[in-house]
Design a protein around this motif. Structure first.
Motif, PDB file in Angstrom:
ATOM      1  N   PHE A   1       0.831  -1.208   0.000  1.00 25.96           N
ATOM      2  CA  PHE A   1       0.000   0.000   0.000  1.00 25.96           C
ATOM      3  C   PHE A   1       0.860   1.252   0.000  1.00 25.96           C
ATOM      4  CE2 PHE A   1      -2.867   3.223   1.681  1.00 25.96           C
ATOM      5  CZ  PHE A   1      -4.052   2.930   1.011  1.00 25.96           C
ATOM      6  N   ALA A   2       1.929   1.229   0.808  1.00 22.56           N
ATOM      7  CA  ALA A   2       2.826   2.395   0.874  1.00 22.56           C
ATOM      8  C   ALA A   2       3.566   2.593  -0.439  1.00 22.56           C
ATOM      9  CB  ALA A   2       3.818   2.223   2.025  1.00 22.56           C
ATOM     10  N   LYS A   3       3.886   1.497  -1.108  1.00 28.94           N
ATOM     11  CA  LYS A   3       4.646   1.552  -2.358  1.00 28.94           C
ATOM     12  C   LYS A   3       3.893   2.309  -3.446  1.00 28.94           C
ATOM     13  CE  LYS A   3       7.042  -1.533  -5.617  1.00 28.94           C
ATOM     14  NZ  LYS A   3       7.339  -2.951  -5.921  1.00 28.94           N
ATOM     15  N   LYS A   4       2.580   2.163  -3.466  1.00 31.40           N
ATOM     16  CA  LYS A   4       1.798   2.763  -4.559  1.00 31.40           C
ATOM     17  C   LYS A   4       1.060   4.041  -4.142  1.00 31.40           C
ATOM     18  CE  LYS A   4      -2.466   0.095  -3.905  1.00 31.40           C
ATOM     19  NZ  LYS A   4      -3.367  -0.894  -4.518  1.00 31.40           N
ATOM     20  N   SER A   5       1.270   4.498  -2.902  1.00 30.21           N
ATOM     21  CA  SER A   5       0.555   5.682  -2.407  1.00 30.21           C
ATOM     22  C   SER A   5       1.513   6.830  -2.158  1.00 30.21           C
ATOM     23  CB  SER A   5      -0.180   5.349  -1.101  1.00 30.21           C
ATOM     24  OG  SER A   5      -1.052   4.250  -1.263  1.00 30.21           O
ATOM     25  N   SER A   6       1.010   8.036  -2.338  1.00 30.64           N
ATOM     26  CA  SER A   6       1.799   9.225  -1.985  1.00 30.64           C
ATOM     27  C   SER A   6       1.757   9.402  -0.469  1.00 30.64           C
ATOM     28  CB  SER A   6       1.216  10.465  -2.659  1.00 30.64           C
ATOM     29  OG  SER A   6      -0.073  10.761  -2.130  1.00 30.64           O
ATOM     30  N   TYR A   7       2.630  10.255   0.034  1.00 29.99           N
ATOM     31  CA  TYR A   7       2.667  10.510   1.477  1.00 29.99           C
ATOM     32  C   TYR A   7       1.321  11.027   1.972  1.00 29.99           C
ATOM     33  CZ  TYR A   7       3.764  12.787   5.913  1.00 29.99           C
ATOM     34  OH  TYR A   7       3.748  13.189   7.214  1.00 29.99           O
ATOM     35  N   GLU A   8       0.715  11.936   1.210  1.00 24.66           N
ATOM     36  CA  GLU A   8      -0.578  12.520   1.593  1.00 24.66           C
ATOM     37  C   GLU A   8      -1.665  11.455   1.633  1.00 24.66           C
ATOM     38  OE1 GLU A   8       1.452  13.811  -0.671  1.00 24.66           O
ATOM     39  OE2 GLU A   8       2.164  15.531   0.516  1.00 24.66           O
ATOM     40  N   GLU A   9      -1.691  10.602   0.591  1.00 25.80           N
ATOM     41  CA  GLU A   9      -2.696   9.535   0.541  1.00 25.80           C
ATOM     42  C   GLU A   9      -2.512   8.552   1.697  1.00 25.80           C
ATOM     43  OE1 GLU A   9      -3.337   9.282  -4.324  1.00 25.80           O
ATOM     44  OE2 GLU A   9      -1.799   8.060  -3.341  1.00 25.80           O
ATOM     45  N   LEU A  10      -1.276   8.260   1.999  1.00 26.90           N
ATOM     46  CA  LEU A  10      -0.968   7.300   3.052  1.00 26.90           C
ATOM     47  C   LEU A  10      -1.375   7.834   4.425  1.00 26.90           C
ATOM     48  CD1 LEU A  10       0.282   4.553   3.601  1.00 26.90           C
ATOM     49  CD2 LEU A  10       2.543   5.622   3.665  1.00 26.90           C
ATOM     50  N   THR A  11      -0.996   9.066   4.718  1.00 24.92           N
ATOM     51  CA  THR A  11      -1.350   9.648   6.020  1.00 24.92           C
ATOM     52  C   THR A  11      -2.859   9.809   6.158  1.00 24.92           C
ATOM     53  OG1 THR A  11      -0.925  11.860   5.090  1.00 24.92           O
ATOM     54  CG2 THR A  11       0.835  10.843   6.372  1.00 24.92           C
ATOM     55  N   GLU A  12      -3.532  10.157   5.079  1.00 22.33           N
ATOM     56  CA  GLU A  12      -4.991  10.306   5.113  1.00 22.33           C
ATOM     57  C   GLU A  12      -5.658   8.965   5.388  1.00 22.33           C
ATOM     58  OE1 GLU A  12      -8.884  11.345   4.943  1.00 22.33           O
ATOM     59  OE2 GLU A  12      -7.136  12.677   5.173  1.00 22.33           O
ATOM     60  N   TYR A  13      -5.151   7.916   4.735  1.00 19.76           N
ATOM     61  CA  TYR A  13      -5.732   6.588   4.935  1.00 19.76           C
ATOM     62  C   TYR A  13      -5.526   6.119   6.384  1.00 19.76           C
ATOM     63  CZ  TYR A  13      -6.925   1.694   4.342  1.00 19.76           C
ATOM     64  OH  TYR A  13      -7.534   0.456   4.479  1.00 19.76           O
ATOM     65  N   LEU A  14      -4.329   6.272   6.891  1.00 18.96           N
ATOM     66  CA  LEU A  14      -4.037   5.832   8.256  1.00 18.96           C
ATOM     67  C   LEU A  14      -4.870   6.597   9.276  1.00 18.96           C
ATOM     68  CD1 LEU A  14      -0.138   5.501   8.073  1.00 18.96           C
ATOM     69  CD2 LEU A  14      -1.806   3.639   8.097  1.00 18.96           C
ATOM     70  N   SER A  15      -5.039   7.880   9.033  1.00 12.73           N
ATOM     71  CA  SER A  15      -5.818   8.709   9.944  1.00 12.73           C
ATOM     72  C   SER A  15      -7.307   8.346   9.914  1.00 12.73           C
ATOM     73  CB  SER A  15      -5.629  10.185   9.582  1.00 12.73           C
ATOM     74  OG  SER A  15      -6.441  11.005  10.371  1.00 12.73           O
ATOM     75  N   SER A  16      -7.833   8.113   8.718  1.00 11.82           N
ATOM     76  CA  SER A  16      -9.274   7.862   8.551  1.00 11.82           C
ATOM     77  C   SER A  16      -9.677   6.453   8.953  1.00 11.82           C
ATOM     78  CB  SER A  16      -9.694   8.110   7.098  1.00 11.82           C
ATOM     79  OG  SER A  16      -9.374   9.418   6.690  1.00 11.82           O
ATOM     80  N   ASN A  17      -8.769   5.493   8.838  1.00 16.01           N
ATOM     81  CA  ASN A  17      -9.135   4.095   9.041  1.00 16.01           C
ATOM     82  C   ASN A  17      -8.650   3.508  10.357  1.00 16.01           C
ATOM     83  OD1 ASN A  17     -10.387   2.937   6.306  1.00 16.01           O
ATOM     84  ND2 ASN A  17      -8.836   4.456   5.783  1.00 16.01           N
ATOM     85  N   ALA A  18      -7.973   4.300  11.162  1.00 20.41           N
ATOM     86  CA  ALA A  18      -7.542   3.811  12.476  1.00 20.41           C
ATOM     87  C   ALA A  18      -8.751   3.765  13.404  1.00 20.41           C
ATOM     88  CB  ALA A  18      -6.459   4.716  13.050  1.00 20.41           C
ATOM     89  N   LYS A  19      -9.096   2.579  13.861  1.00 19.79           N
ATOM     90  CA  LYS A  19     -10.274   2.392  14.704  1.00 19.79           C
ATOM     91  C   LYS A  19      -9.873   2.096  16.141  1.00 19.79           C
ATOM     92  CE  LYS A  19     -13.102   0.265  11.046  1.00 19.79           C
ATOM     93  NZ  LYS A  19     -13.839  -0.969  10.656  1.00 19.79           N
ATOM     94  N   ASP A  20     -10.761   2.491  17.038  1.00 21.53           N
ATOM     95  CA  ASP A  20     -10.620   2.092  18.419  1.00 21.53           C
ATOM     96  C   ASP A  20     -10.677   0.572  18.485  1.00 21.53           C
ATOM     97  OD1 ASP A  20     -12.245   1.282  21.049  1.00 21.53           O
ATOM     98  OD2 ASP A  20     -11.055   3.070  21.456  1.00 21.53           O
TER      99      ASP A  20
END
Length: 659
Positions: free
Chosen positions: A347-366
């Protein structure tokens, strides 16, 4: 051998709070810093750093000292290794004097194993970059994974040739001993006497400590041979314990502390790919099940962990067991999964830094939301399975040490699972009580086992003394350390009888430094300390004051390593109250002595004199013979003389207190 001028420059340049901040998350506490102890498992900070005095003190373990002592304790460096580490950190050129053959032989086993591991890392990387085999197999593999040349060098990646003993021959040819090649696991010594490389035909991932020392290696084979393990790790050794190491911690530590969050992944390439993409606060458990020691390593830097799982649902059920371990350590945990067929690496290989940080932020669940969504698919409409799911989640909540946090999670679970909060609280109480009962049984078993063993009473060397003088001796070295270079006016109180036989008191003032006053008084009475540690500390302090100009920030550097802990104890004795916010919580200020330095120092000197006189009187009393014909006149006269002397000393102490 490192020159003294280099050592002096290192001590003058190094900042303790900066060095320790590379390993522990420090927070400001008044003029000091505090953090969680790196030497014990604790939930509340008991580790204190003083930038002014350049000393640290760990109140949970009792350890303390200067910047070099910290590195020696935390990283198990030798003294020269600690100096070299600091010199490298602060770009100080090291001047060396010629080492004798004896000094070269004194290198201990651990140092030799570190040296062998460092050589191996350089050899593997050189083979990767500078040989045809390394370029064609190893380098091309890393390039296919998308790693840049900079990343390959940053993580020290390498390649071990297919040849049976290529590395071993090179290492032995360079003078490294077979004993340490064997102990690090780099070379396998066979029964037929042949030396074989452990890692053959594999790309190499060096595993580093938090300070960057090479502890061991992970090697990945590139063929499809099912008879050979895909990944091979260094065996356990004196320097490598896989349950206590996290891959990537050296490169991640500063980012973890700065961002107050740590991403936890499974594999080496996950760490490297995320790091290359700009996500530096990431570590891996190196393919092993997550352990409490690994979690505590993260806990030194942050309280927050985000576990990253790939989209393989089959492996998730087993992987989430590590979440309970994280909760037990009192940490906050979130979980983020990637789409089916993706892992952090891809996932990191094909994503930009912005896309990666956005995904991690949006999908991190309790963790409750994550467990519920994962297990609800299994439960479907089966009430029995749903009940088991709820119990599973409450079991995780029961692992959390903080009661308020547990209650918040119970409320969240009640909302998500649509079940009565009262039922959840009741279930939680049962689980917590069971944990307490189990812990009690375990403690009783341990106490029973201990009771069966021979009792050996261990008393701290510094705290005990056969003559019970350690307390007053401690006060003297403490005063010497804290006020030794201070100029004071000391009062000598004398009594004599006038022409009418009346007792007259007069005072003589003597201006001198505290260390001079203490030294002269101890010499005058020929007093020797009974406690060996205090005696050694007294001797070193007097020599320092007599021969050197004292500065608070480097005072501790003048002492031998074995005495630095005691010196830091004295400096940080009052600061420990800041750790728990004692004054704020209790609204009770820490008590200080209501007397001047002169009064305090004079009193403890006279207290020591009085105790020594009492000791002499006691010894004389044992010489009194009970027989009627015994002649005890001389002994009794000595007892009366010493008793009168002690009475005068006590009078002088009382006058000091009242003047």
């Amino acid at each position: 051998m490192i020159s003294q001028s280099t050592i002096d420059t290192v001590f003058e340049t190094a900042r303790l709070e900066e060095v320790i901040g590379d390993f522990i998350n420090l927070k400001r506490a008044g003029s000091n810093f505090k953090g969680l102890s790196p030497f014990s498992n604790e939930k509340s900070p008991s580790f204190m750093v003083s930038p002014v005095k350049q000393i640290w003190k760990d109140f949970s373990s009792g350890k303390g000292g200067n910047v070099v002592a910290f590195l020696m304790e935390h990283e198990h460096f030798s003294y020269p290794e600690a100096i070299r580490y600091l010199a490298k950190k602060y770009n100080i050129e090291i001047e060396e004097t010629e080492q004798s053959q004896e000094q070269k032989q004194e290198a201990n086993e651990r140092e030799s194993m570190y040296l062998v591991s460092e050589f191996a890392q350089k050899y593997f990387q050189s083979t990767l970059l500078n040989t045809d085999e390394g370029q064609a197999i190893g380098y091309s593999y890393f390039k296919e994974r998308g790693f840049t040349s900079e990343t390959i060098k940053k993580f020290g990646l390498g390649y071990s040739p297919e040849e049976w003993d290529a590395f071993s021959k090179e290492a032995l040819g360079k003078g490294y001993k077979l004993e340490y090649l064997d102990k690090t696991g780099l070379t396998i010594v066979r029964e037929d006497g042949r030396n074989v490389d452990r890692f053959r035909g594999r790309v190499m991932f060096p595993i580093q400590s938090m300070s960057g020392r090479v502890l061991g290696f992970g090697g990945r084979i590139l063929t499809n041979d099912k008879k050979v393990a895909k990944y091979l790790n260094s065996p356990e050794s004196d320097i490598y314990h896989k349950s206590k190491v996290l891959y990537g911690i050296y490169h991640a530590k500063q980012s973890i502390a700065k961002l107050d969050n740590c991403y936890l992944v499974e594999g080496y390439t996950d760490v490297i790919q995320l790091n290359q993409a700009g996500i530096e606060n990431v570590v891996a458990s190196s393919g092993t099940a997550l352990t409490p020691d690994q979690i505590r390593l993260i806990n030194r830097l942050t309280k927050n962990i985000t576990v990253l799982f790939d989209g393989d649902a089959a492996g998730l059920r087993a992987s989430i067991r590590g979440i309970d371990l994280i909760l037990e350590e009192g940490m906050n945990v979130k979980v983020c999964t990637f789409p089916d067929g993706e892992d952090p690496d891809s996932f990191a290989k094909k994503s930009s830094y912005e896309e990666l940080t956005e995904y991690l932020s949006s999908n991190a669940k309790d963790f409750i939301q994550f467990k519920a969504s994962l297990l609800m698919d299994e439960a479907q409409n089966d009430p029995v399975k749903k009940a088991g799911l709820i119990r599973d989640i409450v079991t995780s909540i029961s692992k959390i040490p903080d009661r308020i946090q547990r209650e918040v999670y119970i409320q969240e679970c009640s909302r998500i699972m649509d079940i009565s909060e009262q039922v959840l609280v009741s279930t939680l109480a049962q689980l917590v009580q069971k944990d307490i009962t189990d812990a009690g049984k375990k403690q009783k078993e341990e106490q029973k086992a201990k009771a069966m063993q021979p009792v050996v009473e261990e008393m701290p060397e510094v705290k005990q003394s056969a003559d019970d003088l350690s307390g007053i001796e401690y006060e003297i070295v403490k005063a010497l350390q804290l006020y030794g270079d201070m100029e004071c006016e000391f009062k000598n109180i004398y009594t004599k009888f006038d022409e009418y036989g009346e007792e007259v008191t007069f005072t003589e003032v003597q201006a001198c430094k505290v260390y001079e006053w203490i030294y002269l008084n101890l010499q005058e009475d020929e007093i020797e300390f009974t406690q060996p540690t205090f005696s050694a500390l007294l001797k070193q302090m007097i020599e320092i004051y007599l021969n050197k100009e004292i500065k608070q920030e480097n005072f501790i550097n003048n002492f031998s390593v074995d005495l630095q802990g005691l010196v830091s104890d004295i400096y940080m004795e009052d600061d420990k109250y800041l750790l728990s916010g004692w004054e704020d919580k209790q609204q009770i200020p820490v008590k200080m002595k209501d007397m001047t330095v002169e009064e305090h120092v004079t009193q403890i000197i006279f207290d020591l004199r009085s105790r020594l006189i009492k000791k002499l009187i006691h010894e004389l009393m044992t010489q009194v013979r009970p027989e009627p014909e015994a002649d005890n006149r001389d002994v009794m006269q000595d007892i009366m003389d010493y008793t009168e002397l002690n009475r005068n000393v006590l009078k002088r102490i009382e006058r000091i207190r009242t003047t």
